[in-house]
Write a protein that holds these residues in place. Structure first.
Motif, PDB file in Angstrom:
ATOM      1  N   LYS A 563     -34.361 -39.262 -54.972  1.00  0.00           N
ATOM      2  CA  LYS A 563     -32.919 -39.373 -55.189  1.00  0.00           C
ATOM      3  C   LYS A 563     -32.156 -39.009 -53.912  1.00  0.00           C
ATOM      4  O   LYS A 563     -31.148 -38.295 -53.956  1.00  0.00           O
ATOM      5  CB  LYS A 563     -32.466 -38.458 -56.341  1.00  0.00           C
ATOM      6  N   ASN A 564     -32.687 -39.438 -52.782  1.00  0.00           N
ATOM      7  CA  ASN A 564     -32.007 -39.224 -51.495  1.00  0.00           C
ATOM      8  C   ASN A 564     -32.016 -37.748 -51.062  1.00  0.00           C
ATOM      9  O   ASN A 564     -31.224 -37.335 -50.220  1.00  0.00           O
ATOM     10  CB  ASN A 564     -30.559 -39.768 -51.556  1.00  0.00           C
ATOM     11  N   PHE A 565     -32.893 -36.947 -51.640  1.00  0.00           N
ATOM     12  CA  PHE A 565     -33.109 -35.585 -51.146  1.00  0.00           C
ATOM     13  C   PHE A 565     -34.516 -35.511 -50.564  1.00  0.00           C
ATOM     14  O   PHE A 565     -35.460 -36.043 -51.166  1.00  0.00           O
ATOM     15  CB  PHE A 565     -32.966 -34.544 -52.257  1.00  0.00           C
ATOM     16  N   THR A 566     -34.643 -34.845 -49.443  1.00  0.00           N
ATOM     17  CA  THR A 566     -35.935 -34.828 -48.771  1.00  0.00           C
ATOM     18  C   THR A 566     -36.461 -33.403 -48.656  1.00  0.00           C
ATOM     19  O   THR A 566     -35.720 -32.491 -48.267  1.00  0.00           O
ATOM     20  CB  THR A 566     -35.830 -35.474 -47.378  1.00  0.00           C
ATOM     21  N   GLY A 567     -37.737 -33.257 -48.987  1.00  0.00           N
ATOM     22  CA  GLY A 567     -38.383 -31.960 -48.912  1.00  0.00           C
ATOM     23  C   GLY A 567     -38.484 -31.324 -50.289  1.00  0.00           C
ATOM     24  O   GLY A 567     -37.473 -30.949 -50.879  1.00  0.00           O
ATOM     25  N   PHE A 568     -39.713 -31.264 -50.823  1.00  0.00           N
ATOM     26  CA  PHE A 568     -39.945 -30.668 -52.146  1.00  0.00           C
ATOM     27  C   PHE A 568     -41.289 -29.958 -52.157  1.00  0.00           C
ATOM     28  O   PHE A 568     -42.196 -30.301 -51.389  1.00  0.00           O
ATOM     29  CB  PHE A 568     -39.995 -31.762 -53.227  1.00  0.00           C
ATOM     30  N   MET A 613     -34.639 -17.188 -48.783  1.00  0.00           N
ATOM     31  CA  MET A 613     -33.699 -18.301 -48.942  1.00  0.00           C
ATOM     32  C   MET A 613     -33.427 -18.965 -47.593  1.00  0.00           C
ATOM     33  O   MET A 613     -33.115 -20.160 -47.539  1.00  0.00           O
ATOM     34  CB  MET A 613     -32.395 -17.781 -49.569  1.00  0.00           C
ATOM     35  N   GLU A 614     -33.559 -18.202 -46.531  1.00  0.00           N
ATOM     36  CA  GLU A 614     -33.293 -18.766 -45.203  1.00  0.00           C
ATOM     37  C   GLU A 614     -34.238 -19.940 -44.912  1.00  0.00           C
ATOM     38  O   GLU A 614     -33.791 -21.041 -44.567  1.00  0.00           O
ATOM     39  CB  GLU A 614     -33.464 -17.660 -44.149  1.00  0.00           C
ATOM     40  N   THR A 615     -35.545 -19.699 -45.082  1.00  0.00           N
ATOM     41  CA  THR A 615     -36.500 -20.786 -44.850  1.00  0.00           C
ATOM     42  C   THR A 615     -36.299 -21.910 -45.859  1.00  0.00           C
ATOM     43  O   THR A 615     -36.407 -23.092 -45.522  1.00  0.00           O
ATOM     44  CB  THR A 615     -37.938 -20.252 -44.944  1.00  0.00           C
ATOM     45  N   LEU A 616     -35.986 -21.541 -47.094  1.00  0.00           N
ATOM     46  CA  LEU A 616     -35.818 -22.568 -48.125  1.00  0.00           C
ATOM     47  C   LEU A 616     -34.672 -23.515 -47.753  1.00  0.00           C
ATOM     48  O   LEU A 616     -34.810 -24.736 -47.835  1.00  0.00           O
ATOM     49  CB  LEU A 616     -35.543 -21.912 -49.481  1.00  0.00           C
ATOM     50  N   ILE A 617     -33.558 -22.938 -47.344  1.00  0.00           N
ATOM     51  CA  ILE A 617     -32.389 -23.768 -47.014  1.00  0.00           C
ATOM     52  C   ILE A 617     -32.707 -24.675 -45.825  1.00  0.00           C
ATOM     53  O   ILE A 617     -32.394 -25.871 -45.837  1.00  0.00           O
ATOM     54  CB  ILE A 617     -31.152 -22.869 -46.773  1.00  0.00           C
ATOM     55  N   GLN A 618     -33.387 -24.113 -44.833  1.00  0.00           N
ATOM     56  CA  GLN A 618     -33.823 -24.954 -43.694  1.00  0.00           C
ATOM     57  C   GLN A 618     -34.730 -26.079 -44.177  1.00  0.00           C
ATOM     58  O   GLN A 618     -34.608 -27.220 -43.740  1.00  0.00           O
ATOM     59  CB  GLN A 618     -34.599 -24.119 -42.675  1.00  0.00           C
ATOM     60  N   SER A 619     -35.653 -25.728 -45.083  1.00  0.00           N
ATOM     61  CA  SER A 619     -36.619 -26.723 -45.551  1.00  0.00           C
ATOM     62  C   SER A 619     -35.941 -27.858 -46.308  1.00  0.00           C
ATOM     63  O   SER A 619     -36.474 -28.959 -46.400  1.00  0.00           O
ATOM     64  CB  SER A 619     -37.655 -26.074 -46.466  1.00  0.00           C
ATOM     65  N   MET A 620     -34.797 -27.567 -46.883  1.00  0.00           N
ATOM     66  CA  MET A 620     -34.076 -28.625 -47.610  1.00  0.00           C
ATOM     67  C   MET A 620     -33.148 -29.395 -46.684  1.00  0.00           C
ATOM     68  O   MET A 620     -32.429 -30.292 -47.137  1.00  0.00           O
ATOM     69  CB  MET A 620     -33.278 -28.010 -48.756  1.00  0.00           C
ATOM     70  N   GLY A 621     -33.137 -29.045 -45.414  1.00  0.00           N
ATOM     71  CA  GLY A 621     -32.330 -29.805 -44.464  1.00  0.00           C
ATOM     72  C   GLY A 621     -31.053 -29.092 -44.032  1.00  0.00           C
ATOM     73  O   GLY A 621     -30.161 -29.721 -43.465  1.00  0.00           O
ATOM     74  N   GLY A 622     -30.967 -27.793 -44.318  1.00  0.00           N
ATOM     75  CA  GLY A 622     -29.800 -27.036 -43.860  1.00  0.00           C
ATOM     76  C   GLY A 622     -28.773 -26.864 -44.965  1.00  0.00           C
ATOM     77  O   GLY A 622     -28.901 -27.434 -46.054  1.00  0.00           O
ATOM     78  N   PRO A 623     -27.742 -26.056 -44.681  1.00  0.00           N
ATOM     79  CA  PRO A 623     -26.767 -25.676 -45.713  1.00  0.00           C
ATOM     80  C   PRO A 623     -26.071 -26.856 -46.394  1.00  0.00           C
ATOM     81  O   PRO A 623     -25.867 -26.823 -47.608  1.00  0.00           O
ATOM     82  CB  PRO A 623     -25.753 -24.821 -44.947  1.00  0.00           C
ATOM     83  N   ASP A 624     -25.730 -27.910 -45.658  1.00  0.00           N
ATOM     84  CA  ASP A 624     -25.001 -29.011 -46.299  1.00  0.00           C
ATOM     85  C   ASP A 624     -25.882 -29.752 -47.301  1.00  0.00           C
ATOM     86  O   ASP A 624     -25.456 -30.089 -48.410  1.00  0.00           O
ATOM     87  CB  ASP A 624     -24.485 -30.000 -45.242  1.00  0.00           C
ATOM     88  N   GLU A 625     -27.112 -30.004 -46.889  1.00  0.00           N
ATOM     89  CA  GLU A 625     -28.043 -30.670 -47.796  1.00  0.00           C
ATOM     90  C   GLU A 625     -28.378 -29.788 -48.986  1.00  0.00           C
ATOM     91  O   GLU A 625     -28.519 -30.267 -50.121  1.00  0.00           O
ATOM     92  CB  GLU A 625     -29.333 -31.034 -47.043  1.00  0.00           C
ATOM     93  N   PHE A 626     -28.511 -28.508 -48.734  1.00  0.00           N
ATOM     94  CA  PHE A 626     -28.777 -27.539 -49.803  1.00  0.00           C
ATOM     95  C   PHE A 626     -27.640 -27.589 -50.832  1.00  0.00           C
ATOM     96  O   PHE A 626     -27.870 -27.656 -52.039  1.00  0.00           O
ATOM     97  CB  PHE A 626     -28.900 -26.151 -49.179  1.00  0.00           C
TER      98      PHE A 626
END
Ligand SMILES: *[C@@H]1O[C@H](CO)[C@@H](O)[C@H](O)[C@H]1NC(C)=O
Ligand SMILES: *[C@@H]1O[C@H](CO)[C@@H](O)[C@H](O)[C@H]1NC(C)=O
Ligand SMILES: *[C@@H]1O[C@H](CO)[C@@H](O)[C@H](O)[C@H]1NC(C)=O
Ligand SMILES: *[C@@H]1O[C@H](CO)[C@@H](O)[C@H](O)[C@H]1NC(C)=O
Ligand SMILES: *[C@@H]1O[C@H](CO)[C@@H](O)[C@H](O)[C@H]1NC(C)=O
Ligand SMILES: *[C@@H]1O[C@H](CO)[C@@H](O)[C@H](O)[C@H]1NC(C)=O
Ligand SMILES: *[C@@H]1O[C@H](CO)[C@@H](O)[C@H](O)[C@H]1NC(C)=O
Ligand SMILES: *[C@@H]1O[C@H](CO)[C@@H](O)[C@H](O)[C@H]1NC(C)=O
Ligand SMILES: *[C@@H]1O[C@H](CO)[C@@H](O)[C@H](O)[C@H]1NC(C)=O
Ligand SMILES: *[C@@H]1O[C@H](CO)[C@@H](O)[C@H](O)[C@H]1NC(C)=O
Ligand SMILES: *[C@@H]1O[C@H](CO)[C@@H](O)[C@H](O)[C@H]1NC(C)=O
Ligand SMILES: *[C@@H]1O[C@H](CO)[C@@H](O)[C@H](O)[C@H]1NC(C)=O
Length: 812
Positions: A563-568, A613-626
């Protein structure tokens, strides 16, 4: 439904009594409790998809929960777990119940059943020949429950800690009370987690007004060994006739002697004593009063796991009066004093009564489980407290225990000491435990999280050396495989069944183990928990467990797009390769024991890394993508997975009806957009929690859902295993919480009554303006303090300070 004037009169007098200043000088918060919230699901009249709650008489963390056992006709949709169902037929009034649990029913032990005839076709050994529909409207209040059976008998009951009092009001004619020792809550759909009666005994004292004995029942949800409950019952008025009875046990049972598959035999009457014997015969007693005697039969019953003598003592000491109201009064007083008054909010006429009902009912439900069985441990001698019915830590570790820590520190200390004592005498702490038996483990060894959460907040009175040893056992020793029907691959009794994968590979593999995705994230948090307690107990271990807490990153597939989100999170095989064949992170198949993730999709579990949460947010592509991803999961009709009863009527990926997503709506705090946390969490609370029988979105899970709502109403959310609370938005203008034994935390809010006025404009903590959207435990939770909210309708990005911490941040 019949209208019963006597009944209504009783109801009114109860209300008068509860409102009178006689009870105590303090506010009677119990009047706001609605014990039926959670008794129904989305289908009116059915418990299915509802809270599976217990309804009846109980004290906070009491041993007995006295209530009706029922049978629903709609078998496919049936859930009998709490005993009560809205329209089910009554098979007994029994002493032991769970509250809020799923899976196979457990307990329903030590029954009695008022009957107006025992003539054929009634067969005392066949509950279908005497079960009763209910007529009229049930009454359920703190410490009190009443119903009216179709046979004309009015049932009222109340409870103390180990005893119950029942009052049966008969119509003119015959009066009998059946005590079928072989009764238990059945599983209507069968399966591996049914309970089984494996023996009992009953002895009548001459005169017949006192009976003692025991019943042993095994199985149930956690596939437990038989638990033996001793009992001691007494009738106020001696019966005209008291007879024991027995009959062959025709229940087909694996590994136990029965006369399997035969027709249910007729009960054979005996004299004063019956023992089930080697064939596990069913035994019981029938007590009968003459037509002319008083229409009211009163009975009090005590239970014990040690002896019938102890059961008699409990009965005599706890319920001294034959006036049922005396027991009700004592229960109401204890609930007010020990539970409700811990969170005081304004109760004057101008207040929103719905919110009072939601707050105090939620407090009630989160104190029905676990059970404080101190002094009642039949398995070993120990000076430690003894607790049972952790059903389960998987449900309550996320936010329920953090609330116990604040408002019930001494009970909570007892729970943790008991968890450690179980390790000392049985080898492992439990994740689930009921009927004095460990099991089942749904994900990680989450007692680790509970201990760490208490440790970082400085709960006193715990032997942390022993606590840490118990945690190391979870982290290093593979539990032996009990070949549970739910999962043959490894133990689900205790510990970490997939530990060999975890130690060898650094993740749980999807071809070597079940529940690979969800167990990987849970084991990561478990190991983070070890790193915390290791700081004080084994400093040399800190880095090792911190490194292991980052293992969730090993199953993060950076290239999976959905659904246009990358990284799971994604399934990874024993050979190190990801298995992305047909992989959809928004699906988990049956989402049960053999699925890749348990009771929630990998999409949801991909948010559950509270320690980093820091690594998680990065892994999801940063704060905007998160943020975009968080926004998406809250949209209706985004769910691709049917979660059955664990997500009934919920169409967003965000599923507040089950525990894995509890913290997710609050994660906007980690990008300093707290107003969005407030917006989404408040929407979820308003949409799914109601002052109604269908008032919680799914199994209340021992009060876990209720405790989520309490935090929401307080305007705080605890970050599990950290001494940190996210700041949200309170529902009351003034809250005085008694915390840490005798300190007071006061939370106030201005401009609460604006329409949509619940967004935070500014916050002061202990009088200082506060720029961060989080607090530390030491700020206000040790000596007390104040949090002052200025609320308003503007969605303001008020916070300027640093985001909440990621103390387990590890770069792999
Ligand atoms: C059971 O209840 C469900 C939901 O109300 C209904 O769809 C179904 O027809 C019922 N089944 C029976 C056998 O009553
Ligand atoms: C008791 O009452 C029932 C119902 O009214 C009646 O059938 C029965 O004969 C009575 N028994 C006696 C012993 O009077
Ligand atoms: C009724 O009793 C039978 C035999 O013990 C048992 O199999 C069944 O589950 C019971 N039903 C209910 C509703 O308790
Ligand atoms: C009950 O006691 C009587 C008198 O002692 C005796 O005759 C009878 O056999 C006993 N019945 C049973 C079932 O034990
Ligand atoms: C409870 O108390 C009320 C009045 O205080 C009384 O009318 C009622 O009968 C009592 N109920 C029981 C079961 O004792
Ligand atoms: C909270 O405590 C303060 C200080 O004692 C008191 O003034 C206030 O009325 C209390 N509020 C509530 C809701 O009890
Ligand atoms: C009381 O609060 C509930 C939300 O819990 C809200 O739906 C309801 O409208 C409020 N009632 C009044 C009278 O403001
Ligand atoms: C604490 O537990 C440790 C390890 O099990 C044990 O050796 C020690 O005696 C305990 N301390 C106390 C005070 O009980
Ligand atoms: C990979 O996943 C697919 C789809 O779930 C499954 O059918 C297949 O068995 C998996 N392969 C392995 C080696 O586990
Ligand atoms: C995705 O990445 C994994 C490892 O990071 C790799 O095994 C896999 O081949 C990649 N898949 C695609 C489609 O690029
Ligand atoms: C996909 O996501 C990107 C941001 O990552 C966004 O710019 C784009 O508009 C999205 N496309 C669709 C079709 O939603
Ligand atoms: C509060 O409780 C602590 C610990 O039990 C005790 O030391 C202290 O004296 C108490 N303070 C008050 C004001 O009661």
């Amino acid at each position: 439904m019949a209208y019963l004037p006597g009944f209504i009169m009783f109801y009114l007098t109860m209300m008068l009594m509860l409102c009178s200043p006689l009870v105590t000088a303090q506010v009677d918060y119990a009047q706001y409790v609605k014990p039926l919230i959670g008794s129904e699901g989305p289908f009116p009249g059915l418990a299915f998809g509802g809270g599976d709650i217990f309804v009846g008489g109980a004290l906070p963390f009491g041993v007995v929960k006295v209530g009706i056992d029922t049978y629903e006709d709609n078998v496919t949709f049936s859930t009998l777990n709490g005993g009560f169902t809205p329209e089910g037929r009554v098979t007994a009034i029994s002493m032991m119940h769970e509250s809020g649990t799923g899976g196979g029913p457990k307990y329903g032990l030590v029954p009695s059943m008022p009957l107006t005839t025992v003539d054929a076709p009634v067969n005392l050994l066949d509950n279908r020949t005497y079960w009763q529909k209910r007529v009229g409207i049930d009454t359920a209040q703190v410490g009190y429950y009443a119903t009216q059976l179709e046979n004309g008998v009015g049932v009222e009951l109340s409870a103390s800690r180990h005893s119950g009092i029942m009052q049966y009001t008969f119509p003119a004619g015959e009066k009998h009370v059946l005590v079928d020792i072989s009764h238990y809550l059945p599983s209507e759909t069968g399966g591996s987690d049914v309970q089984a009666y494996v023996g009992g005994a009953i002895d009548l004292q001459p005169g017949g007004n006192i009976y003692t004995g025991y019943t042993s029942v095994g199985g149930g949800w956690n596939e437990g060994a038989p638990i033996t409950a001793y009992f001691c019952g007494e009738f106020e008025e001696a019966p005209a006739q008291a007879r024991t009875f027995s009959g062959r046990n025709t229940e087909p049972m694996q590994r136990y002697h029965t006369w399997s598959d035969g027709p249910v035999p007729q009960a054979m009457y005996g004299n004063l004593s019956e023992v089930s014997g080697p064939l596990n015969d069913r035994v019981g007693a029938l007590f009968s009063w003459s037509n002319s005697s008083s229409s009211t039969v009163k009975t009090r019953v005590g239970i014990s796991f040690i002896s019938a003598d102890k059961a008699c003592n409990f009965k005599n000491q706890e319920i001294k009066s034959w006036n049922l109201n005396d027991t009700v009064d004592a229960a109401v007083q204890e609930w007010n004093q020990d539970v409700f008054s811990k969170i005081q909010v304004p109760t004057d006429e101008s207040q929103n009564r719905t919110n009072l009902v939601l707050l105090y009912s939620s407090l009630y439900f989160m104190h029905l489980m676990p059970s404080d069985r101190t002094g009642e441990n039949p398995l070993w001698q120990s000076g430690e407290p003894s607790w049972d019915d952790f059903y389960t830590l998987w449900d309550i570790f996320r936010c329920t225990v953090s609330l116990y820590h604040l408002i019930q520190p001494s009970y909570y200390q007892g729970m943790i000491r008991s968890l450690i004592d179980i390790w000392r005498f049985e080898g492992f702490m439990p994740d689930g435990r009921s009927g004095n038996y460990n099991g089942l483990v749904q994900g990680g060894s989450n007692a680790d999280n509970v201990l760490a959460d208490a440790y970082v907040k400085g709960l006193p009175g715990i032997n942390w050396t022993a606590g840490y040893q118990a945690m190391v056992k979870d982290a290093e020793v593979v539990p032996y495989n009990t070949f549970s029907y739910t999962d043959f691959t490894a133990s689900v009794k205790e510990g970490r069944g997939a530990l060999s994968d975890w130690l060898a590979l650094g993740y749980v593999s999807s071809d070597g183990s079940t529940r690979a995705v969800s167990r990987t994230v849970e084991y990561a948090l478990n190991d983070y928990s070890l790193s915390l307690v290791a700081k004080g107990e084994a400093p040399g271990d800190v880095q090792k467990y911190l490194n292991r807490s980052a293992n969730w990153q090993n199953i993060w597939a950076h290239n999976v797009t959905h659904k246009n989100f990358t990284g799971f999170l994604a399934p990874r095989l024993l050979n190190g390769m990801f298995n992305l064949t047909d992989y959809n992170p928004a699906l988990c198949g049956e989402c049960e024991w053999s699925a890749i993730s348990y009771e929630a999709t990998p999409f949801e579990y991909s948010f559950t890394i509270p320690h980093d949460m820091e690594t998680l947010i990065q892994s999801m592509g940063g704060p905007d993508e998160f943020e975009r991803r968080l926004d998406y999961i809250h949209l209706p009709d985004t769910s691709e997975q049917n979660l059955g009863a664990n997500g009934a009527a919920i169409t967003s990926i965000m599923n507040i009806g089950n525990e894995p997503d509890f913290a997710t709506p609050y994660l906007y705090n980690y990008i300093n957009k707290q107003y969005k946390s407030v917006q989404h969490a408040r929407d979820l609370a308003n949409q799914y929690f109601h002052d109604a029988n269908y008032g919680v979105p799914g199994n209340s899970d021992a009060g876990a859902l209720n405790s989520w709502l309490i935090w929401q109403m307080l305007g705080l959310y605890p970050v599990v295993t950290q001494p940190v609370y996210l700041i949200e938005s309170p529902w009351f203008s003034d809250i005085n919480m008694t915390i840490n034994g005798n300190a007071t935390l006061r939370i106030t809010a201005t401009r609460l009554d604006n329409k949509d006025g619940y967004y935070v404009q500014s916050v002061k903590v202990n009088g200082q303006s506060w720029g961060r959207n989080w607090l530390e435990h030491s700020d206000v939770m040790v000596n007390g303090g104040t949090i002052e909210f200025e609320l308003g309708s503007e969605m303001t990005r008020w916070e300027t300070g640093e985001i909440p911490p990621s103390p387990g941040h590890v770069v792999l």
